[in-house]
Motif scaffolding. Structure first.
Motif, PDB file in Angstrom:
ATOM      1  N   PRO A 226     -12.088 -18.099  38.616  1.00 63.04           N
ATOM      2  CA  PRO A 226     -11.389 -18.087  37.319  1.00 63.04           C
ATOM      3  C   PRO A 226     -10.163 -18.984  37.272  1.00 63.04           C
ATOM      4  O   PRO A 226      -9.923 -19.668  36.269  1.00 63.04           O
ATOM      5  N   ALA A 227      -9.371 -19.008  38.357  1.00 63.56           N
ATOM      6  CA  ALA A 227      -8.144 -19.807  38.356  1.00 63.56           C
ATOM      7  C   ALA A 227      -8.437 -21.298  38.250  1.00 63.56           C
ATOM      8  O   ALA A 227      -7.621 -22.062  37.727  1.00 63.56           O
ATOM      9  N   ILE A 228      -9.605 -21.714  38.719  1.00 64.79           N
ATOM     10  CA  ILE A 228      -9.985 -23.129  38.635  1.00 64.79           C
ATOM     11  C   ILE A 228     -10.601 -23.450  37.291  1.00 64.79           C
ATOM     12  O   ILE A 228     -10.240 -24.437  36.642  1.00 64.79           O
ATOM     13  N   SER A 229     -11.528 -22.604  36.849  1.00 62.78           N
ATOM     14  CA  SER A 229     -12.210 -22.872  35.578  1.00 62.78           C
ATOM     15  C   SER A 229     -11.255 -22.825  34.385  1.00 62.78           C
ATOM     16  O   SER A 229     -11.481 -23.489  33.372  1.00 62.78           O
ATOM     17  N   ALA A 230     -10.168 -22.042  34.505  1.00 60.71           N
ATOM     18  CA  ALA A 230      -9.216 -21.920  33.406  1.00 60.71           C
ATOM     19  C   ALA A 230      -8.205 -23.061  33.371  1.00 60.71           C
ATOM     20  O   ALA A 230      -7.459 -23.204  32.396  1.00 60.71           O
ATOM     21  N   ASP A 231      -8.191 -23.879  34.402  1.00 61.14           N
ATOM     22  CA  ASP A 231      -7.247 -24.989  34.485  1.00 61.14           C
ATOM     23  C   ASP A 231      -7.981 -26.290  34.164  1.00 61.14           C
ATOM     24  O   ASP A 231      -8.812 -26.752  34.951  1.00 61.14           O
ATOM     25  N   PRO A 232      -7.705 -26.913  33.023  1.00 58.85           N
ATOM     26  CA  PRO A 232      -8.432 -28.134  32.628  1.00 58.85           C
ATOM     27  C   PRO A 232      -8.319 -29.270  33.644  1.00 58.85           C
ATOM     28  O   PRO A 232      -9.280 -29.997  33.877  1.00 58.85           O
ATOM     29  N   LEU A 233      -7.147 -29.395  34.290  1.00 53.68           N
ATOM     30  CA  LEU A 233      -6.963 -30.466  35.271  1.00 53.68           C
ATOM     31  C   LEU A 233      -7.836 -30.225  36.498  1.00 53.68           C
ATOM     32  O   LEU A 233      -8.568 -31.115  36.938  1.00 53.68           O
ATOM     33  N   LYS A 234      -7.779 -29.007  37.043  1.00 58.06           N
ATOM     34  CA  LYS A 234      -8.554 -28.688  38.242  1.00 58.06           C
ATOM     35  C   LYS A 234     -10.055 -28.725  37.967  1.00 58.06           C
ATOM     36  O   LYS A 234     -10.821 -29.284  38.746  1.00 58.06           O
ATOM     37  N   SER A 235     -10.470 -28.114  36.870  1.00 65.50           N
ATOM     38  CA  SER A 235     -11.902 -28.089  36.567  1.00 65.50           C
ATOM     39  C   SER A 235     -12.426 -29.493  36.307  1.00 65.50           C
ATOM     40  O   SER A 235     -13.583 -29.810  36.616  1.00 65.50           O
ATOM     41  N   GLY A 236     -11.568 -30.354  35.777  1.00 61.63           N
ATOM     42  CA  GLY A 236     -11.971 -31.736  35.525  1.00 61.63           C
ATOM     43  C   GLY A 236     -12.228 -32.506  36.800  1.00 61.63           C
ATOM     44  O   GLY A 236     -13.257 -33.174  36.941  1.00 61.63           O
ATOM     45  N   TYR A 237     -11.304 -32.403  37.760  1.00 64.44           N
ATOM     46  CA  TYR A 237     -11.520 -33.167  38.986  1.00 64.44           C
ATOM     47  C   TYR A 237     -12.599 -32.550  39.859  1.00 64.44           C
ATOM     48  O   TYR A 237     -13.238 -33.248  40.649  1.00 64.44           O
ATOM     49  N   VAL A 238     -12.846 -31.236  39.706  1.00 64.00           N
ATOM     50  CA  VAL A 238     -13.956 -30.614  40.436  1.00 64.00           C
ATOM     51  C   VAL A 238     -15.281 -31.243  40.007  1.00 64.00           C
ATOM     52  O   VAL A 238     -16.122 -31.589  40.846  1.00 64.00           O
ATOM     53  N   ALA A 239     -15.471 -31.416  38.724  1.00 62.66           N
ATOM     54  CA  ALA A 239     -16.712 -32.006  38.218  1.00 62.66           C
ATOM     55  C   ALA A 239     -16.850 -33.462  38.645  1.00 62.66           C
ATOM     56  O   ALA A 239     -17.921 -33.898  39.089  1.00 62.66           O
ATOM     57  N   VAL A 240     -15.773 -34.229  38.526  1.00 69.03           N
ATOM     58  CA  VAL A 240     -15.808 -35.652  38.879  1.00 69.03           C
ATOM     59  C   VAL A 240     -16.029 -35.840  40.375  1.00 69.03           C
ATOM     60  O   VAL A 240     -16.858 -36.651  40.805  1.00 69.03           O
ATOM     61  N   ASN A 241     -15.287 -35.099  41.200  1.00 68.44           N
ATOM     62  CA  ASN A 241     -15.441 -35.192  42.652  1.00 68.44           C
ATOM     63  C   ASN A 241     -16.848 -34.821  43.089  1.00 68.44           C
ATOM     64  O   ASN A 241     -17.450 -35.481  43.950  1.00 68.44           O
ATOM     65  N   GLY A 242     -17.361 -33.749  42.500  1.00 70.34           N
ATOM     66  CA  GLY A 242     -18.701 -33.299  42.855  1.00 70.34           C
ATOM     67  C   GLY A 242     -19.763 -34.331  42.528  1.00 70.34           C
ATOM     68  O   GLY A 242     -20.679 -34.582  43.321  1.00 70.34           O
ATOM     69  N   TYR A 243     -19.625 -34.965  41.374  1.00 68.93           N
ATOM     70  CA  TYR A 243     -20.590 -35.995  40.967  1.00 68.93           C
ATOM     71  C   TYR A 243     -20.550 -37.181  41.926  1.00 68.93           C
ATOM     72  O   TYR A 243     -21.591 -37.670  42.380  1.00 68.93           O
ATOM     73  N   ALA A 244     -19.352 -37.635  42.260  1.00 67.34           N
ATOM     74  CA  ALA A 244     -19.204 -38.783  43.163  1.00 67.34           C
ATOM     75  C   ALA A 244     -19.752 -38.457  44.548  1.00 67.34           C
ATOM     76  O   ALA A 244     -20.453 -39.275  45.162  1.00 67.34           O
ATOM     77  N   ALA A 245     -19.447 -37.251  45.048  1.00 65.14           N
ATOM     78  CA  ALA A 245     -19.908 -36.862  46.380  1.00 65.14           C
ATOM     79  C   ALA A 245     -21.430 -36.752  46.434  1.00 65.14           C
ATOM     80  O   ALA A 245     -22.055 -37.164  47.421  1.00 65.14           O
ATOM     81  N   LEU A 246     -22.034 -36.221  45.378  1.00 68.34           N
ATOM     82  CA  LEU A 246     -23.493 -36.091  45.346  1.00 68.34           C
ATOM     83  C   LEU A 246     -24.161 -37.465  45.299  1.00 68.34           C
ATOM     84  O   LEU A 246     -25.225 -37.669  45.901  1.00 68.34           O
ATOM     85  N   GLN A 247     -23.555 -38.410  44.602  1.00 70.59           N
ATOM     86  CA  GLN A 247     -24.097 -39.772  44.593  1.00 70.59           C
ATOM     87  C   GLN A 247     -24.086 -40.365  46.007  1.00 70.59           C
ATOM     88  O   GLN A 247     -25.060 -40.970  46.451  1.00 70.59           O
ATOM     89  N   GLU A 248     -22.972 -40.198  46.706  1.00 73.17           N
ATOM     90  CA  GLU A 248     -22.854 -40.723  48.067  1.00 73.17           C
ATOM     91  C   GLU A 248     -23.842 -40.037  49.001  1.00 73.17           C
ATOM     92  O   GLU A 248     -24.500 -40.689  49.824  1.00 73.17           O
ATOM     93  N   LEU A 249     -23.938 -38.716  48.885  1.00 73.57           N
ATOM     94  CA  LEU A 249     -24.844 -37.955  49.742  1.00 73.57           C
ATOM     95  C   LEU A 249     -26.288 -38.378  49.514  1.00 73.57           C
ATOM     96  O   LEU A 249     -27.052 -38.589  50.469  1.00 73.57           O
ATOM     97  N   ASP A 250     -26.675 -38.510  48.260  1.00 75.05           N
ATOM     98  CA  ASP A 250     -28.043 -38.914  47.931  1.00 75.05           C
ATOM     99  C   ASP A 250     -28.355 -40.292  48.502  1.00 75.05           C
ATOM    100  O   ASP A 250     -29.439 -40.513  49.062  1.00 75.05           O
ATOM    101  N   TYR A 251     -27.407 -41.213  48.397  1.00 76.34           N
ATOM    102  CA  TYR A 251     -27.621 -42.573  48.910  1.00 76.34           C
ATOM    103  C   TYR A 251     -27.779 -42.553  50.431  1.00 76.34           C
ATOM    104  O   TYR A 251     -28.686 -43.186  50.987  1.00 76.34           O
ATOM    105  N   CYS A 252     -26.909 -41.824  51.110  1.00 81.89           N
ATOM    106  CA  CYS A 252     -26.949 -41.788  52.577  1.00 81.89           C
ATOM    107  C   CYS A 252     -28.173 -41.038  53.099  1.00 81.89           C
ATOM    108  O   CYS A 252     -28.701 -41.377  54.168  1.00 81.89           O
TER     109      CYS A 252
END
Length: 295
Positions: A226-252
């Motif tokens: 809840p503390a993360i999902s309720a914070d627009p800044l934190k929830s925003g970078y969670v989504a962006v970081n996750g997307y970037a990491a999954l792209q790297e993982l898939d490539y490797c």
């Protein structure tokens, strides 16, 4: 009372019925946790090992698991035991490696030093604004990776010594498990490097055939807090970081198809590896196959 407290079940102790515990399979196991989510996973797993698996000597007062070793690598030490005496606690001296940098702002401010470091060719330090990463990487993946690369030689030595310690006196093969979130700053920024540092260390200790398993927690795991999902800044970078990491993982994970390899100069050692980062990759979500939330 202190002794009694250390025996309580909820303190990681308690009287265990060894007849209900499972026998251990032969072989050595190393479990590595990265970042906050990876730390949580390893801390919980260590407690479950104590409850569910028979120790080396079932008659011993303090249970030992000599062929199971734990290592948490994080930039935040707040979750690590400070000497409370719980049997299942992570030992801050032997099972934890801190990559915190209390002078992170000054470090990033020394741009001439950064510019001359070949191991930081990938770092976009001129466009990163950070005031403090003494208790985390500030949610910035490149900062998380910098914190690891900055101490890569020591981390590499720690990984090697942990694996060799697990193998001492063990029969059977070695298995390495790597647990990490991929949406924060530390875990997301370090998980691929740690996979390949592990691969390199296995070659050097003569165990290149070792199975390496990755358990990577998806963004929805962090967003379920809840503390993360309720914070627009934190929830925003969670989504962006996750997307970037999954792209790297898939490539490797597809080096065999894209004919590429992992290349990194750590200063003390240069690694080039065409292997996948892990042999078995588990992506962990908060929902099951039917889309139902897992508590």
């Amino acid at each position: 009372m202190a002794t009694y407290g250390s025996l309580l079940i909820d303190a990681g102790g308690g009287v265990i019925d060894h007849n209900k515990q499972s026998d251990r399979q032969p072989g050595a196991t190393v479990i590595i946790g990265l970042g906050g989510t990876g730390s949580d996973a390893v801390i919980k797993l260590k407690k479950e090992v104590y409850k569910q698996l028979k120790p080396d000597d079932v008659g011993a007062v303090i249970p030992r698991y000599s062929d199971i070793k734990y290592l948490i690598i994080d930039s935040d030490a707040n979750k690590i035991n400070a000497g409370n005496g719980k049997i299942s606690d992570i030992d801050g001296m032997t099972e934890f490696f801190s990559i915190a940098n209390k002078s992170i702002k000054a470090t990033f401010g020394a741009r001439d030093v950064m510019k001359n470091r070949r191991d930081l060719d990938w770092l976009d330090y001129e466009h990163i604004s950070i005031d403090d990463a003494s208790a985390g990487a500030g949610g910035i993946r490149q900062v998380g990776r910098f914190l690891l690369v900055d101490q890569a030689e020591k981390i590499y030595a720690k990984i090697k010594s942990t694996m060799m310690s697990a193998l001492t006196g063990a029969s059977g093969k070695l298995t390495v498990h790597i647990c990490s979130g991929i949406s924060g700053g530390t875990g997301s920024g370090t998980f691929l490097d740690v996979c390949y540092l592990v691969r390199q260390a296995l070659k050097e200790i003569g165990k290149p055939e070792t199975s390496v398993c990755g358990y990577f927690f998806l963004p929805d795991v962090n967003l379920s807090v809840p503390a993360i999902s309720a914070d627009p800044l934190k929830s925003g970078y969670v989504a962006v970081n996750g997307y970037a990491a999954l792209q790297e993982l898939d490539y490797c994970m597809n080096f065999s198809k894209n004919k590429d390899s992992f290349k990194m100069n750590y200063g003390f050692k240069q690694i080039e590896d065409r292997q996948k980062p892990v042999d078995l990759c588990y992506l962990i979500s908060t929902t099951d196959e039917q889309g139902k939330m897992i508590s």
